[in-house]
Write an enzyme that holds these catalytic residues in place. Sequence first.
Site, PDB file in Angstrom:
ATOM      1  CG  PHE A 137      -1.726  -1.139   1.503  1.00  0.00           C
ATOM      2  CD1 PHE A 137      -3.037  -1.201   1.037  1.00  0.00           C
ATOM      3  CD2 PHE A 137      -1.235  -2.219   2.235  1.00  0.00           C
ATOM      4  CE1 PHE A 137      -3.821  -2.310   1.284  1.00  0.00           C
ATOM      5  CE2 PHE A 137      -2.019  -3.334   2.490  1.00  0.00           C
ATOM      6  CZ  PHE A 137      -3.319  -3.384   2.007  1.00  0.00           C
ATOM      7  CG  ASP A 138       1.088   5.870  -1.701  1.00  0.00           C
ATOM      8  OD1 ASP A 138       2.169   6.099  -1.123  1.00  0.00           O
ATOM      9  OD2 ASP A 138       0.374   6.774  -2.170  1.00  0.00           O
TER      10      ASP A 138
END
Length: 300
Positions: free
Chosen positions: A160-161
């Site tokens: 995930f960013d």
Amino acid sequence: MAGRSDKLVIAISSRALFNLEDSHRVFEEQGLEAFSAYQIERENDVLEKGEAFHLVEKFLQINHLLEGEPQVEVILLSRNSADTGLRVFNSIEHYGLDITRAAFCNGESPYRYIAPFGCHLFLSSDGRDVRQALEQGVAAATLIAGGAREHRDDILRFAFDGDAVIFSDEAEKIFKRDGLAAFAAAERASAQKPLGGGPFKGFLEALQRLQSQFSADTCPIRTALVTARSAPAHERVIRTLRAWNVRIDESIFLGGLPKGEFLRAFGADVFFDDQPSHCISAAEHVATGHVPHGVANEVD
């Protein structure tokens, strides 16, 4: 959002699960009637695997590792009709995927069935459907076609960013408006103040609940935060996750370096980012979902 039970539910479009580009091209160029005829004529031809196939395959395998009721489920949401969707279900059966629930919407968007099915995540190839899902409060991403994939083992790896994905875009707004120095100063000043939640916070929490049913050395799921942030902006992220009581297995603070090689090294089965340019770059290395949320996706 909460599901109908404690199980973790992912909704996926037929075009994300299988390669339907040829039939989609028929639909775009010749219309619904020609598309239907094309699918019915080929309903016994097995479809090739799509961008999300291996992710779904690994996800469903988790049910074989736990006793009792299934803990994960995949729902098929499709713009096909049930008649043309027969080819999709024939292919599901061919590959041995345990997918039994579906909504076929005959050209209409299927996003309105996400909530009744209790879905935590929606993956699609249609950006319009994804935006509507996000507006419903469901984590959602548009899968981007990319290059070759490596599948080293059966561990399911989500990457995930941070900003505008797990977290809100409040810090990203400062960066976009005032630049890197102002962003760094603001984050240092707010280091003790947790960030707001982004569209994937609920999915990450549900994922952690599933992880908690395994011991650390047997867990079939790993998570990673892969962010352009660097010190000193890392502190607020760490303290935010601590305040949420959310654990991420690996955190990679890149300070602006390209993410692709790091995602490949992690072995991500899917990576979620809000920045279109980051997604295009990452998709050369791993399956990538664009999250059309936050200031990076506002239309001027």
